[in-house]
Design a protein around this motif. Sequence first.
Motif, PDB file in Angstrom:
ATOM      1  N   ALA A 292       0.824  -1.206   0.000  1.00 12.69           N
ATOM      2  CA  ALA A 292       0.000   0.000   0.000  1.00 12.69           C
ATOM      3  C   ALA A 292       0.857   1.255   0.000  1.00 12.69           C
ATOM      4  CB  ALA A 292      -0.931   0.010   1.219  1.00 12.69           C
ATOM      5  N   VAL A 293       0.313   2.312  -0.597  1.00 13.02           N
ATOM      6  CA  VAL A 293       0.916   3.643  -0.540  1.00 13.02           C
ATOM      7  C   VAL A 293       0.086   4.487   0.413  1.00 13.02           C
ATOM      8  CG1 VAL A 293       1.288   5.785  -1.816  1.00 13.02           C
ATOM      9  CG2 VAL A 293       2.039   3.614  -2.789  1.00 13.02           C
ATOM     10  N   ILE A 294       0.777   5.187   1.318  1.00 14.70           N
ATOM     11  CA  ILE A 294       0.124   5.979   2.358  1.00 14.70           C
ATOM     12  C   ILE A 294       0.436   7.459   2.151  1.00 14.70           C
ATOM     13  CG2 ILE A 294      -0.120   6.333   4.845  1.00 14.70           C
ATOM     14  CD1 ILE A 294      -0.987   3.571   3.830  1.00 14.70           C
ATOM     15  N   ASP A 295      -0.590   8.297   2.269  1.00 18.67           N
ATOM     16  CA  ASP A 295      -0.429   9.745   2.237  1.00 18.67           C
ATOM     17  C   ASP A 295      -0.282  10.218   3.681  1.00 18.67           C
ATOM     18  OD1 ASP A 295      -0.780  12.533   2.179  1.00 18.67           O
ATOM     19  OD2 ASP A 295      -2.082  12.441   0.430  1.00 18.67           O
ATOM     20  N   LEU A 296       0.929  10.607   4.069  1.00 16.20           N
ATOM     21  CA  LEU A 296       1.200  10.998   5.454  1.00 16.20           C
ATOM     22  C   LEU A 296       0.649  12.371   5.800  1.00 16.20           C
ATOM     23  CD1 LEU A 296       4.895   9.752   5.686  1.00 16.20           C
ATOM     24  CD2 LEU A 296       2.868   8.642   6.668  1.00 16.20           C
ATOM     25  N   ALA A 297       0.346  13.186   4.796  1.00 18.87           N
ATOM     26  CA  ALA A 297      -0.245  14.503   5.051  1.00 18.87           C
ATOM     27  C   ALA A 297      -1.734  14.372   5.352  1.00 18.87           C
ATOM     28  CB  ALA A 297      -0.018  15.423   3.860  1.00 18.87           C
ATOM     29  N   ALA A 298      -2.418  13.544   4.565  1.00 19.89           N
ATOM     30  CA  ALA A 298      -3.867  13.398   4.718  1.00 19.89           C
ATOM     31  C   ALA A 298      -4.244  12.272   5.670  1.00 19.89           C
ATOM     32  CB  ALA A 298      -4.505  13.145   3.347  1.00 19.89           C
ATOM     33  N   GLY A 299      -3.325  11.357   5.930  1.00 21.22           N
ATOM     34  CA  GLY A 299      -3.644  10.214   6.771  1.00 21.22           C
ATOM     35  C   GLY A 299      -4.555   9.239   6.070  1.00 21.22           C
ATOM     36  N   SER A 300      -4.317   9.011   4.776  1.00 24.94           N
ATOM     37  CA  SER A 300      -5.188   8.143   3.992  1.00 24.94           C
ATOM     38  C   SER A 300      -4.365   7.155   3.173  1.00 24.94           C
ATOM     39  CB  SER A 300      -6.069   8.976   3.054  1.00 24.94           C
ATOM     40  OG  SER A 300      -5.264   9.717   2.142  1.00 24.94           O
ATOM     41  N   LYS A 301      -5.026   6.078   2.744  1.00 24.08           N
ATOM     42  CA  LYS A 301      -4.397   5.092   1.883  1.00 24.08           C
ATOM     43  C   LYS A 301      -4.682   5.471   0.437  1.00 24.08           C
ATOM     44  CE  LYS A 301      -4.686   0.745   3.078  1.00 24.08           C
ATOM     45  NZ  LYS A 301      -5.200  -0.650   3.254  1.00 24.08           N
ATOM     46  N   VAL A 302      -3.642   5.573  -0.384  1.00 18.19           N
ATOM     47  CA  VAL A 302      -3.797   5.949  -1.793  1.00 18.19           C
ATOM     48  C   VAL A 302      -4.241   4.746  -2.609  1.00 18.19           C
ATOM     49  CG1 VAL A 302      -2.626   6.910  -3.809  1.00 18.19           C
ATOM     50  CG2 VAL A 302      -2.028   7.726  -1.520  1.00 18.19           C
ATOM     51  N   TRP A 303      -3.592   3.587  -2.409  1.00 17.18           N
ATOM     52  CA  TRP A 303      -4.008   2.356  -3.062  1.00 17.18           C
ATOM     53  C   TRP A 303      -3.411   1.156  -2.364  1.00 17.18           C
ATOM     54  CZ3 TRP A 303       0.356  -0.139  -4.519  1.00 17.18           C
ATOM     55  CH2 TRP A 303       1.441   0.594  -5.018  1.00 17.18           C
ATOM     56  N   THR A 304      -3.966  -0.028  -2.641  1.00 13.62           N
ATOM     57  CA  THR A 304      -3.456  -1.299  -2.124  1.00 13.62           C
ATOM     58  C   THR A 304      -3.407  -2.301  -3.267  1.00 13.62           C
ATOM     59  OG1 THR A 304      -4.459  -0.909   0.037  1.00 13.62           O
ATOM     60  CG2 THR A 304      -3.786  -3.156  -0.452  1.00 13.62           C
ATOM     61  N   LYS A 305      -2.306  -3.046  -3.379  1.00  8.09           N
ATOM     62  CA  LYS A 305      -2.150  -4.027  -4.447  1.00  8.09           C
ATOM     63  C   LYS A 305      -1.568  -5.331  -3.880  1.00  8.09           C
ATOM     64  CE  LYS A 305      -3.478  -1.270  -7.757  1.00  8.09           C
ATOM     65  NZ  LYS A 305      -4.680  -1.525  -8.572  1.00  8.09           N
ATOM     66  N   THR A 306      -1.785  -6.417  -4.625  1.00 12.75           N
ATOM     67  CA  THR A 306      -1.191  -7.709  -4.315  1.00 12.75           C
ATOM     68  C   THR A 306      -0.564  -8.273  -5.589  1.00 12.75           C
ATOM     69  OG1 THR A 306      -3.254  -8.883  -4.789  1.00 12.75           O
ATOM     70  CG2 THR A 306      -2.872  -8.203  -2.506  1.00 12.75           C
ATOM     71  N   ALA A 307       0.182  -9.339  -5.455  1.00 15.50           N
ATOM     72  CA  ALA A 307       0.780 -10.005  -6.617  1.00 15.50           C
ATOM     73  C   ALA A 307       0.738 -11.513  -6.372  1.00 15.50           C
ATOM     74  CB  ALA A 307       2.213  -9.540  -6.839  1.00 15.50           C
ATOM     75  N   LYS A 308       0.824 -12.286  -7.440  1.00 15.95           N
ATOM     76  CA  LYS A 308       0.786 -13.740  -7.331  1.00 15.95           C
ATOM     77  C   LYS A 308       2.010 -14.372  -7.961  1.00 15.95           C
ATOM     78  CE  LYS A 308      -4.216 -14.484  -7.036  1.00 15.95           C
ATOM     79  NZ  LYS A 308      -5.374 -15.194  -7.631  1.00 15.95           N
ATOM     80  N   SER A 309       2.408 -15.483  -7.407  1.00 13.28           N
ATOM     81  CA  SER A 309       3.428 -16.334  -7.985  1.00 13.28           C
ATOM     82  C   SER A 309       2.727 -17.646  -8.319  1.00 13.28           C
ATOM     83  CB  SER A 309       4.576 -16.569  -7.006  1.00 13.28           C
ATOM     84  OG  SER A 309       5.529 -17.449  -7.553  1.00 13.28           O
ATOM     85  N   GLY A 310       2.402 -17.815  -9.587  1.00 15.23           N
ATOM     86  CA  GLY A 310       1.527 -18.910  -9.969  1.00 15.23           C
ATOM     87  C   GLY A 310       0.123 -18.617  -9.491  1.00 15.23           C
TER      88      GLY A 310
END
Length: 641
Positions: free
Chosen positions: A323-341
Motif C-alpha cells: 500500500a501507498v500511504i499519504d502521510l499529510a492526509a492520513g489516507s491510503k492511496v491504493w493497495t495491491k497484491t501479486a501472485k506467484s503462480g
Amino acid sequence: MSQPPPPPNQPPQQPGFGPPQEPSEPQPPAPSAPATPPTPPAQPPAGPDLNKAPQPQPGYGYPQAPGTPPPAAPPTPPQGPGYGYPQQPPAGYGYPAQQPGPYGQPQQPGPYGQQPGPYGQPQQPGPYGQQPPYGYAQPTVPMQAQPGQPGGGQKINAQVAIIVSAVVAIALIVGGGVWYANSSGKDDDKQTTAEGGDTKGGEGDGKEGGSGDGGATTGEAKEKAPAATGSKVLFQVPSPKVPKGVTTISIAGSWLTDSVYAKSGLSEITGYDRKTGTKKWTLDLPGPVCAATPHITEDDKTAIVHKPAMPSKTDPQACTEVAVIDLAAGSKVWTKTAKSGTMPVSFNNVTIGGGTVAAGSTSGGAAWDLATGDERWAPKTSDSCYDAGYGGGARLVAVRKCGSYDQRQLHIQNVDPKSGDILAEYKMDEGIEYAAVVSTDPLVVAADVGDSAGDGSGISDFFSIDNKTGKLRARLSAPGDEFAARCDAIYKVENCTGVTVGNDRLYIATEEHDSGGDSYSQTNEVVAFDLATGKQTGQRADAGENYEIFPLRMDGPNVIAYKRPPYDKGGQVVSIDGESFKETVLMENPSTEAVRDVESRMSPDYSEIQFGQGGLYMSSVYASDFTSREKEYSVIAFGTG
C-alpha cells in the motif's frame, strides 16, 4: 521434540522465547550461553587502529566454500540502561527478559512459499511462546557511586556488582511497574508523566532523492544548534496491547514530515503533532504493518506492506498487501497484491524510487506506479533467479539472487524504475549469500564475505559500485570485530544501522573499546572511508567516555549522529561537520532516572530513531505481552526550545 536451529543471522531461540522454526536451508547450531561472566583484563585492550589501511582480502567477493552454512546468529544486544553501566552476568537460556537480536530478523518461510512478516513478524506461536520485543531491555537500576570515586566507569568490586545487579533485576521483574517522566531539561529533576500516543519520526530522512537516502549530499545543512541544547520529553506513546493468544506483533514503521510524526500501531498508522503528540489522524488497517520503507516523497507519500487480517494463534497471516500511504492526509492511496503462480506473494521488503513502488521476496517481486497503483513491471523469474529485494531513494537498485544455495551469485542491478530494464549490473563473486543496499546514489552495498564478520552483523566488506557502468570502484574492508554497523541482508535489503553515506564517503561506527587509562570505561568513534579508493580518510569523531556514537543520516554535507549515554546521563544528538569532523551538540536529553529508563530501552541497533527540526523520536518495532510491568511505551519524543 527439540527445536530446529535458527535461520541465518537469526538470534538463537530460547526456551520460553520463540516459536519452533522450520528452516528451508542448512542452518548453523545455536551458540551456547556462557556460564560465567568474563574476567576484566588486567590492562584494558587497545581499541581498533582507526588509521590503518583496509586489510587485504583474498579477492573481491571471495566465495564461501561449498556447503558453508549461513552467517552465525548475532550476539545478544547490550543489556541495561546504557553504556558505562556496571556489568551484569551473561544471561543463560531462560534468563528473564533476554533480548533477541537485531530487529528485522524474520522467521523461516512457511508452507507454500509464504514468508513471515517483515521485521521478524512471528509465525504461529509454539508451545514455549514468542520472543520478547526488540529493544526490550532487562529492568535494572544504576549502581551508586562509591564515596570518593568519580561517576561513569569507576572501578567497583566485580563480584558485588554482578550479585547486586542480578538481584535487583529479578526483583524488578517480579515486582513490575515502571513510570516515565516529562522533564524540562537535562538538569531538571521534575518528573511528570507525559501525555500522548504512538509516534515516530524521520524529518526528511529518506525524502526521495534527498540526503536521507544516503545518496549524493548537496546543499547546506538544515539542522542548527539551538540556544539551549537541553531537551524535554514532548510526549510518549503507550505500547499497544496485543490480542489474546498472540505474543508479539510488528509495529514497524515511523516517518517524520514537516508537521507530522507517524507511527504504526497493531493494525493502524497514527499521525501525531510532532511537538505535542496530539493525534491528527488515524488510518485503520485490516492487519499489522510487516515492512515499511523509510523513504518519503516530496509530497509526503510512503509505502508499506501489511497483513490482510489480524494474526491469530492458528493463522499467523501472510504479508501480501502492498500500500501507498499519504502521510499529510492520513489516507491510503491504493493497495495491491501479486501472485506467484496461483499463490499470493508474501513480501519481505518494500521501497520507493523514481516514482515506483517495488516489493521483493523469495516468492517473487513486483513494481507499481506510485501515483496510480498500475503495475509497471515484474522481475523475470526462473528456477534459479529471483529479486530478493530493492533499495530505493534517489535510484532503484535490485539485489537479484541466482544459482543454488552453495553456488549463489548476487547481481546488483541499477534498474530503470519505469520499465524495469537493467541500466547497469555488478555481479558479485559466487558464494556471497546476502547483500544489503546501504545507498543507491552513490551505490554502496554491504556483504559478509566468506562468513568472515563473525559477529552476526552481516558485514565484513562494503562494495562501492559505479551506477552507470556497474564496475566496482572500491572494496572497503570493515572487519566485524572493529566496526559496529549492522545490516539485515537476509530479508530487509535496505535495513542497515550504524552507517550512512554522503560526500562520496562512507561514515561508520567503530566497535566499542576501552577508552584507556586506569578505568574500564568504554567508547567508540565514527570514521570515514573514501568510496573512490576504499581507504580511511583519517577523519574521526569520538563518542566520549562511556558514550557510544551511531551515525543516523546525512544533513547536507554533515552527519547526524546519536550518542547512547552512560547509565547516569541522557543521550545526545550531534552534527558532525563533513570536512573538519567538528562535533556540534544539537540536543542533550534529561538525566533523570525515569527518563533515562525509557531512552535506554530504545537501542539504536534495534529501534527506529528519527531526528529533525530539533525533535528526536525513538520507537519500538514490536508490541508484546512479554512484560511484567504495568505500563510500557512504544515511543518517546524529545524536543528543544
